[in-house]
Design a protein around this motif. Structure first.
Motif, PDB file in Angstrom:
ATOM      1  N   GLY A  85       0.796  -1.227   0.000  1.00 18.71           N
ATOM      2  CA  GLY A  85       0.000   0.000   0.000  1.00 18.71           C
ATOM      3  C   GLY A  85       0.821   1.267   0.000  1.00 18.71           C
ATOM      4  O   GLY A  85       0.271   2.363  -0.159  1.00 18.71           O
ATOM      5  N   GLY A  86       2.133   1.135   0.194  1.00 17.06           N
ATOM      6  CA  GLY A  86       3.024   2.289   0.132  1.00 17.06           C
ATOM      7  C   GLY A  86       2.776   3.313   1.229  1.00 17.06           C
ATOM      8  O   GLY A  86       2.106   3.057   2.226  1.00 17.06           O
ATOM      9  N   GLN A  87       3.348   4.496   1.027  1.00 18.60           N
ATOM     10  CA  GLN A  87       3.212   5.562   2.012  1.00 18.60           C
ATOM     11  C   GLN A  87       1.772   6.067   2.118  1.00 18.60           C
ATOM     12  O   GLN A  87       1.373   6.601   3.158  1.00 18.60           O
ATOM     13  CB  GLN A  87       4.151   6.726   1.677  1.00 18.60           C
ATOM     14  CG  GLN A  87       5.632   6.388   1.800  1.00 18.60           C
ATOM     15  CD  GLN A  87       6.048   5.991   3.195  1.00 18.60           C
ATOM     16  OE1 GLN A  87       5.453   6.414   4.186  1.00 18.60           O
ATOM     17  NE2 GLN A  87       7.098   5.173   3.293  1.00 18.60           N
ATOM     18  N   ALA A  88       0.983   5.880   1.061  1.00 18.25           N
ATOM     19  CA  ALA A  88      -0.424   6.301   1.123  1.00 18.25           C
ATOM     20  C   ALA A  88      -1.166   5.507   2.187  1.00 18.25           C
ATOM     21  O   ALA A  88      -1.966   6.055   2.959  1.00 18.25           O
ATOM     22  CB  ALA A  88      -1.083   6.128  -0.241  1.00 18.25           C
ATOM     23  N   ALA A  89      -0.919   4.187   2.243  1.00 23.53           N
ATOM     24  CA  ALA A  89      -1.556   3.366   3.272  1.00 23.53           C
ATOM     25  C   ALA A  89      -1.029   3.736   4.654  1.00 23.53           C
ATOM     26  O   ALA A  89      -1.785   3.765   5.633  1.00 23.53           O
ATOM     27  CB  ALA A  89      -1.313   1.892   2.987  1.00 23.53           C
ATOM     28  N   ARG A  90       0.256   4.029   4.741  1.00 18.54           N
ATOM     29  CA  ARG A  90       0.819   4.444   6.026  1.00 18.54           C
ATOM     30  C   ARG A  90       0.177   5.744   6.512  1.00 18.54           C
ATOM     31  O   ARG A  90      -0.109   5.902   7.696  1.00 18.54           O
ATOM     32  CB  ARG A  90       2.334   4.628   5.894  1.00 18.54           C
ATOM     33  CG  ARG A  90       2.989   5.114   7.182  1.00 18.54           C
ATOM     34  CD  ARG A  90       4.488   5.271   7.038  1.00 18.54           C
ATOM     35  NE  ARG A  90       5.081   5.732   8.276  1.00 18.54           N
ATOM     36  CZ  ARG A  90       6.389   5.854   8.476  1.00 18.54           C
ATOM     37  NH1 ARG A  90       7.244   5.546   7.510  1.00 18.54           N
ATOM     38  NH2 ARG A  90       6.849   6.278   9.632  1.00 18.54           N
ATOM     39  N   GLU A  91      -0.046   6.664   5.582  1.00 23.33           N
ATOM     40  CA  GLU A  91      -0.710   7.929   5.942  1.00 23.33           C
ATOM     41  C   GLU A  91      -2.065   7.650   6.587  1.00 23.33           C
ATOM     42  O   GLU A  91      -2.436   8.274   7.597  1.00 23.33           O
ATOM     43  CB  GLU A  91      -0.883   8.777   4.683  1.00 23.33           C
ATOM     44  CG  GLU A  91      -1.753  10.015   4.849  1.00 23.33           C
ATOM     45  CD  GLU A  91      -1.021  11.173   5.520  1.00 23.33           C
ATOM     46  OE1 GLU A  91      -1.701  12.097   6.002  1.00 23.33           O
ATOM     47  OE2 GLU A  91       0.223  11.150   5.567  1.00 23.33           O
ATOM     48  N   ALA A 265       4.193   9.865   7.879  1.00 25.73           N
ATOM     49  CA  ALA A 265       4.077   9.345   6.517  1.00 25.73           C
ATOM     50  C   ALA A 265       4.226  10.451   5.488  1.00 25.73           C
ATOM     51  O   ALA A 265       4.884  10.274   4.453  1.00 25.73           O
ATOM     52  CB  ALA A 265       2.743   8.635   6.337  1.00 25.73           C
ATOM     53  N   SER A 266       3.610  11.608   5.733  1.00 25.61           N
ATOM     54  CA  SER A 266       3.715  12.704   4.768  1.00 25.61           C
ATOM     55  C   SER A 266       5.143  13.233   4.703  1.00 25.61           C
ATOM     56  O   SER A 266       5.641  13.590   3.624  1.00 25.61           O
ATOM     57  CB  SER A 266       2.738  13.828   5.137  1.00 25.61           C
ATOM     58  OG  SER A 266       3.071  14.407   6.384  1.00 25.61           O
ATOM     59  N   GLU A 267       5.820  13.267   5.852  1.00 24.36           N
ATOM     60  CA  GLU A 267       7.222  13.704   5.871  1.00 24.36           C
ATOM     61  C   GLU A 267       8.095  12.727   5.093  1.00 24.36           C
ATOM     62  O   GLU A 267       8.958  13.136   4.302  1.00 24.36           O
ATOM     63  CB  GLU A 267       7.714  13.812   7.317  1.00 24.36           C
ATOM     64  CG  GLU A 267       7.028  14.893   8.141  1.00 24.36           C
ATOM     65  CD  GLU A 267       7.449  14.871   9.594  1.00 24.36           C
ATOM     66  OE1 GLU A 267       8.148  13.901   9.991  1.00 24.36           O
ATOM     67  OE2 GLU A 267       7.090  15.797  10.338  1.00 24.36           O
ATOM     68  N   VAL A 268       7.868  11.433   5.322  1.00 23.48           N
ATOM     69  CA  VAL A 268       8.675  10.416   4.644  1.00 23.48           C
ATOM     70  C   VAL A 268       8.403  10.418   3.150  1.00 23.48           C
ATOM     71  O   VAL A 268       9.324  10.274   2.332  1.00 23.48           O
ATOM     72  CB  VAL A 268       8.408   9.024   5.251  1.00 23.48           C
ATOM     73  CG1 VAL A 268       9.042   7.928   4.407  1.00 23.48           C
ATOM     74  CG2 VAL A 268       8.943   8.955   6.682  1.00 23.48           C
ATOM     75  N   ALA A 269       7.135  10.588   2.755  1.00 21.53           N
ATOM     76  CA  ALA A 269       6.804  10.605   1.333  1.00 21.53           C
ATOM     77  C   ALA A 269       7.536  11.742   0.620  1.00 21.53           C
ATOM     78  O   ALA A 269       8.071  11.556  -0.488  1.00 21.53           O
ATOM     79  CB  ALA A 269       5.292  10.747   1.148  1.00 21.53           C
TER      80      ALA A 269
END
Length: 421
Positions: A85-91, A265-269
């Motif tokens: 799910g990538g960073q979107a799922a983490r968000e 998550a937004s910072e990492v993305a």
């Protein structure tokens, strides 16, 4: 020796590749295969990986592929570092639990359960394909939540060990404070993945002098700052908790904090976008300084050490890993997965004896172990009621109204990844 990294397009990968290059005498990798379905990530990462090997004079071959079966064929060890799910799922994992006043975090609480439900079926499919390709291959799991994922792998009979960088981070920190080499620091490290305490810090090995009281007396402030807990609490506990214990010991404070700042998550993305642009620069032939802010410090050293020991190439005799309990913590089932010091060799890890834990710690470990058992059942068998039971069992949730609401949110946000939903 052939090693395969599943999730090789991760921005973490150059950290791992740098470790393989620097520590080639410990782990002589002849072929490194990076597997990832995302070509837009894999190609710049693979290009940088080849340049890192060339800069450091490593003669090994680096292969990139989206074909999992080809990538694991003949591999001696397979490292898993994927994010379904990538960073979107983490968000999502980090935000919707906050609506109920619960921690939003990718490895614990409701967000951690969501990640487990997305991840376990995918990892088990990968592991079966590894087993078909080479039944003797070791699987090293760095994919969170490591404890639950590793338990799924071991329960299915795979040759697997879970790995986390928390312990090696403490080892390096304490060595610097003591003015000794990291290899001279042995941790009495006990608990579950992301739920551990350093109950002793010994010089020279498992039987060495315990200098933890000295560390707390002389450097307690710096250590407390690192784990983001009050110095007075560390003094009262007499141990050093993992920084993940902040989610338990300061839950409401952390929830207030998370509600007032951008998600991790937004910072990492944003950081990943910048890193991938850097990786695409053909002049770059070393890991950039920005990568240190991405997380995963000392991951490469830990991974090299573990792979070398499992493959009989060397490595440290004692390492902190995630493996089956088998009576090590007598208050847990034998098939629970714990995170402790172990003697590691080609036959796998054998946990070292752990001194009896204070009930303050063992009670929480037992509670979270019960949650992890229910979480794995939900990941394997699906169903809203199983998700609800796991959430109700989690000590960061534990109220039926919250568990009900969080179940609805979890399913709604993860439906595309849940075959039963």
């Amino acid at each position: 020796m052939k090693l395969t990294v599943v999730g090789g397009g991760s921005t973490y990968t150059p950290e791992l590749v740098d470790g393989f290059a620097r520590l080639r005498d410990t782990l002589p990798v002849e072929e490194l295969v990076l597997v990832d379905p995302a070509a837009e990530r894999l190609e710049p990462v693979g290009g940088l990986a080849r340049r890192i090997f060339a800069r450091q004079g490593h003669g090994g071959r680096i292969v990139t592929t989206s074909d999992l079966d080809a990538g694991v064929d003949g591999a001696d060890a397979v490292l898993l570092q994927l994010r379904v799910g990538g960073q979107a799922a983490r968000e999502q994992d980090e935000t919707w639990p906050l609506e109920c006043g619960c921690i939003g975090q990718e490895t614990t609480g409701a967000g951690g359960l969501a990640k487990a439900l997305r991840t376990v079926p995918v990892v088990l499919d990968i592991a079966e394909r590894v087993r078909r390709a080479n039944p003797r291959a070791w699987i090293i799991d760095f994919t969170n939540p490591v404890g639950i994922v590793t338990r799924a792998l071991l329960q299915a009979g795979h040759r697997a060990v879970g790995l986390c960088n928390v312990a090696i981070g403490f080892q390096r920190k304490f060595a610097a404070l003591l003015g000794v080499a990291p290899a001279d620091v042995h941790l009495d490290h006990a608990g579950l993945n992301h739920l551990t305490w350093e109950t002793g810090v010994r010089l020279g090995g498992p039987e060495g002098e315990n200098v933890l009281p000295k560390l707390l007396a002389e450097h307690g402030g710096a250590i407390a700052d690192d784990v983001r807990l009050p110095r007075a609490l560390l003094d009262r506990l007499g141990v050093v908790p993992s920084y993940y214990l902040r989610y338990y010991y300061a839950h409401d404070e952390v929830v207030r904090e998370l509600r007032t700042k951008p998600s991790r998550a937004s910072e990492v993305a944003a950081m990943e976008r910048e890193l991938l642009a850097m990786y695409g620069d053909p002049a770059l032939d070393e890991k950039p300084a920005l990568l240190a802010k991405r997380g995963g410090a000392f991951y490469s050293e830990a991974a090299v050490d573990l792979a070398a020991a499992l493959l009989g190439a060397g490595g440290s005799p004692y390492q902190v890993v995630n493996t089956l309990n088998r009576g090590t913590l007598p208050f847990l089932p034998d098939d629970a997965v714990i995170e402790v010091q172990a003697a590691v060799g080609p036959a796998g890890p054998v946990p070292l004896p752990v001194p009896e834990l204070d009930p303050l710690f063992s009670g929480l470990v037992a509670n979270v172990t019960a949650y992890e058992e229910l979480a794995l059942e939900a990941a394997l068998r699906g169903g809203r009621d199983r998700v609800f039971r796991a959430l109700l069992a989690h000590p960061l949730i534990g109220q039926y109204a919250y568990a009900d609401a969080l179940t609805d949110q979890l399913v709604a946000h993860n439906r595309e990844h849940l075959a039963w939903a």
